[in-house]
Design a protein around this motif. Structure first.
Motif, PDB file in Angstrom:
ATOM      1  N   UNK A  80       0.849  -1.191   0.000  1.00 33.73           N
ATOM      2  CA  UNK A  80       0.000   0.000   0.000  1.00 33.73           C
ATOM      3  C   UNK A  80       0.889   1.247   0.000  1.00 33.73           C
ATOM      4  N   UNK A  81       0.514   2.230  -0.775  1.00 37.20           N
ATOM      5  CA  UNK A  81       1.315   3.433  -0.882  1.00 37.20           C
ATOM      6  C   UNK A  81       2.390   3.355  -1.950  1.00 37.20           C
ATOM      7  N   UNK A  82       2.592   2.185  -2.527  1.00 40.64           N
ATOM      8  CA  UNK A  82       3.559   2.040  -3.612  1.00 40.64           C
ATOM      9  C   UNK A  82       2.906   2.411  -4.941  1.00 40.64           C
ATOM     10  N   UNK A  83       3.719   2.854  -5.875  1.00 40.97           N
ATOM     11  CA  UNK A  83       3.218   3.133  -7.218  1.00 40.97           C
ATOM     12  C   UNK A  83       2.969   1.811  -7.944  1.00 40.97           C
ATOM     13  N   UNK A  84       1.810   1.719  -8.578  1.00 44.13           N
ATOM     14  CA  UNK A  84       1.449   0.537  -9.354  1.00 44.13           C
ATOM     15  C   UNK A  84       1.109   0.996 -10.763  1.00 44.13           C
ATOM     16  N   UNK A  90       0.513   6.994  -3.057  1.00 46.95           N
ATOM     17  CA  UNK A  90       1.158   6.595  -4.292  1.00 46.95           C
ATOM     18  C   UNK A  90       0.269   6.877  -5.497  1.00 46.95           C
ATOM     19  N   UNK A  91       0.656   6.338  -6.626  1.00 51.34           N
ATOM     20  CA  UNK A  91      -0.111   6.517  -7.851  1.00 51.34           C
ATOM     21  C   UNK A  91      -0.369   5.157  -8.471  1.00 51.34           C
ATOM     22  N   UNK A  92      -1.631   4.886  -8.757  1.00 46.32           N
ATOM     23  CA  UNK A  92      -2.036   3.638  -9.388  1.00 46.32           C
ATOM     24  C   UNK A  92      -2.609   3.984 -10.753  1.00 46.32           C
ATOM     25  N   UNK A  93      -2.033   3.424 -11.801  1.00 37.96           N
ATOM     26  CA  UNK A  93      -2.464   3.778 -13.146  1.00 37.96           C
ATOM     27  C   UNK A  93      -2.873   2.544 -13.935  1.00 37.96           C
ATOM     28  N   UNK A  94      -4.139   2.561 -14.396  1.00 38.32           N
ATOM     29  CA  UNK A  94      -4.640   1.577 -15.345  1.00 38.32           C
ATOM     30  C   UNK A  94      -4.833   2.254 -16.713  1.00 38.32           C
ATOM     31  N   UNK A 144      -3.751   8.871  -6.171  1.00 42.29           N
ATOM     32  CA  UNK A 144      -4.500   8.990  -7.422  1.00 42.29           C
ATOM     33  C   UNK A 144      -4.578   7.639  -8.106  1.00 42.29           C
ATOM     34  N   UNK A 145      -5.804   7.273  -8.507  1.00 39.62           N
ATOM     35  CA  UNK A 145      -6.030   6.034  -9.245  1.00 39.62           C
ATOM     36  C   UNK A 145      -6.622   6.412 -10.590  1.00 39.62           C
TER      37      UNK A 145
END
Length: 330
Positions: free
Chosen positions: A194-198, A218-222, A243-244
């Protein structure tokens, strides 16, 4: 040509001290100790003599001067011995850290090599090895996570009749998703991600479960991903802070389930996404503070279900082309 008074060259990668040669240091140390002892002897003699002068006392015996000098030298020696022991401990710890770092680097190289293997079983072993390494190597945990996410971003052919199809690849990808999900369950866990960039930018998903995950910080990008076929499960997940991005994402012929999910704080963006030929459920989800945007999204032949959706007064939602059903306040 050998220069006798030059220090030993430092060994690259060893972090060893830049020391003078022993044959040069040893005589110098003995000479220094001799001078210190001589100075202490005469200093102690003068000090003790001054204390006995004018008080009718006898001159200070030589034995007392020697005893005082030896005592002071002993204390100095003890201090130097403690300093040497401390320095030796630091060197031993440094050697241990270097050995650990070398071992972790070797494990990383081996896991990365396994991930590129032709056989699915070997790639699966590489997935588990990389995940275990991320748990054991906090300093490089983000790098290990990036490698697993990068694997999901690689070209993926889901049609068995196409040339790029690889047997067992779906199981390898589902295993990566399960491992990521398991590391997003408890933010307080020592090995949490949790809190890591994905970064899943451009990845292809034909299923997989992130249910109960916590996407916080962190930032989660799909962004640019494609959800085609199968069920992508985000049921009961929490999206808070950070941000997701699901923008732009193509939801085509698949089912995406955000039922019971909580969107609290941060940004969750579906801008420019295409909902076609599939189903996206936000049934019973809760939107508290933060921003959710469906701006410029396209709804064509798909279904977006918002039944039982709850929206807090601090939530900012741009519905775009969606037609929201009546919602309730949480």
């Amino acid at each position: 040509m050998i220069i006798p008074f030059r220090r030993r060259p430092k060994q690259d990668g060893r972090h060893t001290p830049n020391l003078w040669p022993v044959w040069l240091v040893a005589p110098g140390a003995l000479l220094l100790v001799g001078l210190v002892a001589y100075g202490l002897y005469h200093g102690a003699e003068l000090l003790l003599a001054s204390e006995s002068t004018g008080q009718g006392k006898k001159p200070v015996p030589v034995q007392d001067v020697i005893k005082t000098t030896v005592t002071v030298l002993t204390l100095i020696g003890a201090a130097l011995a403690a300093l040497y022991a401390y320095r030796k401990q630091l060197l031993d710890e440094g050697a241990s850290h270097r050995a650990d770092a070398t071992q972790l680097t070797e494990r990383y190289s081996k896991a990365a090599e396994q991930l590129g293997h032709e056989q699915a079983a070997v790639r699966l072993a590489g997935v588990y090895a990389m995940a275990r390494l991320a748990d054991d190597w906090p300093e490089q945990r983000q790098v290990c996570v990036d490698v697993l996410c990068a694997y999901l971003r690689m070209p993926y052919e889901t049609d068995i009749n196409e040339p790029g199809f690889r047997h067992g690849e779906r199981e390898v990808r589902f295993t990566i998703i399960r491992i990521i999900r398991s590391h997003l369950q408890d933010p307080s866990d020592a090995t949490t991600w949790c809190g890591r960039d994905l970064d899943f930018t451009g990845a292809t998903f034909d299923g997989g479960s992130f249910n109960g995950s916590t996407f916080s910080g962190g930032k989660v990008s799909f962004g640019g991903s494609t959800f085609s076929g199968g069920l992508a499960n985000f049921r009961g997940s929490t999206f808070s802070d950070g941000q997701v991005e699901f923008s732009p994402v193509s939801f085509s012929g698949s089912r995406i389930d955000f039922s019971g999910a909580t969107f609290s704080g941060g940004d969750v963006l579906f801008r420019g996404s295409i909902f076609s030929g599939g189903q996206v459920n936000f049934i019973g989800s809760t939107f508290f503070d933060g921003r959710v945007s469906f701006l410029d999204a396209t709804l064509s032949g798909g279904e977006v279900s918002l039944r039982g959706l709850r929206v807090g007064v601090a939530a900012s939602i741009d519905w775009g082309p969606l037609s929201p059903v009546p919602v309730t306040q949480p």
